[in-house]
Design a protein around this motif. Structure first.
Motif, mmCIF file in Angstrom:
data_model
loop_
_atom_site.group_PDB
_atom_site.id
_atom_site.type_symbol
_atom_site.label_atom_id
_atom_site.label_comp_id
_atom_site.label_asym_id
_atom_site.label_seq_id
_atom_site.Cartn_x
_atom_site.Cartn_y
_atom_site.Cartn_z
ATOM 1 N N PRO A 187 0.848 -1.134 -0.367
ATOM 2 C CA PRO A 187 -0.159 0.319 -0.075
ATOM 3 C C PRO A 187 1.526 1.108 -0.202
ATOM 4 C CG PRO A 187 -0.862 -1.399 1.880
ATOM 5 C CD PRO A 187 0.488 -1.764 1.109
ATOM 6 N N LEU A 188 2.090 1.091 0.820
ATOM 7 C CA LEU A 188 2.529 2.599 0.701
ATOM 8 C C LEU A 188 3.345 2.120 -1.151
ATOM 9 C CD1 LEU A 188 4.611 4.118 2.170
ATOM 10 C CD2 LEU A 188 5.861 2.914 2.904
ATOM 11 N N PHE B 186 2.892 1.429 -3.665
ATOM 12 C CA PHE B 186 1.443 2.020 -4.512
ATOM 13 C C PHE B 186 0.477 3.731 -4.330
ATOM 14 C CE2 PHE B 186 -2.735 2.505 -5.627
ATOM 15 C CZ PHE B 186 -3.060 2.151 -6.958
ATOM 16 N N SER B 187 1.116 3.783 -2.569
ATOM 17 C CA SER B 187 0.539 5.606 -2.724
ATOM 18 C C SER B 187 1.332 6.843 -3.335
ATOM 19 C CB SER B 187 -0.216 5.336 -1.046
ATOM 20 O OG SER B 187 1.915 5.755 -0.701
ATOM 21 N N PHE C 236 -0.268 9.044 -6.088
ATOM 22 C CA PHE C 236 -0.261 10.333 -5.535
ATOM 23 C C PHE C 236 -0.271 11.531 -6.886
ATOM 24 C CE2 PHE C 236 0.493 14.258 -1.981
ATOM 25 C CZ PHE C 236 -1.331 13.980 -1.987
ATOM 26 N N TYR D 103 -2.539 12.129 3.075
ATOM 27 C CA TYR D 103 -1.802 11.446 2.691
ATOM 28 C C TYR D 103 0.024 10.908 3.457
ATOM 29 C CZ TYR D 103 1.439 9.566 -0.854
ATOM 30 O OH TYR D 103 2.192 9.436 -1.299
ATOM 31 N N PHE E 261 -1.112 8.541 6.520
ATOM 32 C CA PHE E 261 -1.178 7.267 5.959
ATOM 33 C C PHE E 261 -0.150 6.917 5.263
ATOM 34 C CE2 PHE E 261 -1.018 4.599 1.852
ATOM 35 C CZ PHE E 261 -1.828 3.997 2.151
ATOM 36 N N VAL E 262 1.388 7.859 5.083
ATOM 37 C CA VAL E 262 2.183 7.551 4.642
ATOM 38 C C VAL E 262 3.334 7.057 5.899
ATOM 39 C CG1 VAL E 262 4.829 7.633 3.372
ATOM 40 C CG2 VAL E 262 2.977 8.386 2.439
ATOM 41 N N SER F 97 5.623 7.744 -11.283
ATOM 42 C CA SER F 97 4.840 8.681 -11.052
ATOM 43 C C SER F 97 4.847 9.628 -12.560
ATOM 44 C CB SER F 97 5.296 9.276 -9.600
ATOM 45 O OG SER F 97 6.429 9.970 -9.808
ATOM 46 N N THR G 113 5.149 -0.788 -9.242
ATOM 47 C CA THR G 113 4.777 -0.552 -6.979
ATOM 48 C C THR G 113 5.139 -2.349 -7.324
ATOM 49 O OG1 THR G 113 2.392 -0.287 -7.756
ATOM 50 C CG2 THR G 113 2.932 -1.630 -5.737
#
Length: 326
Positions: A38-39, A41-42, A46, A81, A84-85, A241, A266
């Motif tokens: 998840p880290l 991917f974000s 982002f 965000y 979350f990170v 990105s 990812t």
């Protein structure tokens, strides 16, 4: 008792970290799926979200009418965000560090004890992060005040300062370069702070001082590893990105090349983050070996195994003989 020889250099740290990860591949895969995937991917997706928010904000303000809802969203989403990170970063660091630490000694590496280490280390890591930010903020503030004093003194002495001249820009660049060097110096000295928090149950300023002590004699290796993973992770995130920014959302999942690239990006980023955390823990062990602390711990570990358990359960302590290179 297994014995392997390594030199105290970057290759030795990376090879030992790779050995531990490969020896417990399923365990580290589970931790990566829970925390690092998840880290990663974000981190890649982002910029697209941020760009869409910026476009909507520009459209709503082009007639000098500021929508409070858009403004709150513009500020709230990046903060959420970042939170979350940071939470997933702490989860990854705590669990992977604990697992690598036990794997280094040849102890059993299990999922739920690793998760338990997260709950024990979460707030100590947060407190250590606050302490590091406080010190770096004070250093940055000192530099800015020094810069302001020089400029103000020059004006009081009658000098006319052109803030748009190239000489002033060069002076600002020099101040920024010196500040950056100071920050890099402290980052190198504090690179083992999170590992100290997890393995030694310290918190606040104490892990920072402990890390500064451990990296003595290993600063070149620490800096090399910091630059290696920093460049690899930074460039990889920027490349992927940047490609995501050109994605047409109307195509959705029909755009298979984009989906495959997102999955590959990812996955590779997850591997980089995993090996970074594991290598940092191995570096901590090697630093302890250089300071003569590891031999005592291994002796105690071996004595405990010899006294309490016969060697028929597959638990073999891993002893590393290290040779410093200069």
């Amino acid at each position: 008792m297994a014995t392997s020889a390594h030199t105290l250099n970057l290759c030795g740290v990376l090879s030992e970290a790779k050995r531990i990860v490969n020896a417990h591949s399923r365990h580290f895969l589970a931790l990566s799926v829970v925390f690092l995937l998840p880290l990663s991917f974000s981190l890649i997706i982002f910029p697209t979200l941020q760009l869409s928010l910026s476009k909507s904000y520009v459209v709503s303000t082009q007639f000098l009418v500021v929508d409070p809802t858009d403004l709150r969203r513009q500020l709230t989403i990046p903060l959420l965000y970042a939170l979350f990170v940071y939470i997933f970063f702490i989860g990854a660091i705590a669990t992977i560090t604990s697992s690598t630490y036990h794997g280094f000694y040849g102890r059993p590496v299990k999922f739920f004890p690793a998760i338990k280490s997260l709950f024990l280390s979460f707030f100590p890591i947060v407190s250590t992060t606050i302490a590091a930010i406080l010190v770096l903020s004070l250093i940055s503030l000192t530099f800015f005040l020094f810069f302001a004093v020089i400029v103000r003194t020059g004006e009081n002495l009658g000098f006319v300062i052109d803030y748009t001249s190239k000489y002033f820009m060069v002076f600002c660049s020099l101040i920024g370069a010196v500040l950056s060097l100071f920050i890099i110096y402290f980052l190198v000295n504090w690179s083992l702070a999170c590992v100290v928090v997890v393995t030694e149950a310290k918190w606040g300023f104490e892990p920072l001082w402990r890390s500064s002590y451990l990296v003595k004699g290993m600063k070149s290796v620490t800096l090399s590893m910091l630059l290696l993973f920093g460049v690899l992770i930074g460039v990889w995130v920027w490349m992927n990105s940047n490609d995501v920014l050109h994605f047409d959302a109307a195509d959705g999942l029909k755009n298979w090349p984009f989906v495959l690239q997102l999955v590959a990006g990812t996955s590779v980023l997850t591997l980089l983050l995993l090996h970074n955390a594991s290598a940092n823990t191995v570096l901590y062990m090697y630093c302890k070996a250089l300071h003569g602390e590891l031999a005592i711990e291994i002796a105690e570990e071996f004595t405990h195994e010899y006294v309490s358990l016969p060697f028929d359960d597959g638990k073999v302590p891993h002893v590393v003989t290290v040779f410093p290179t200069y």
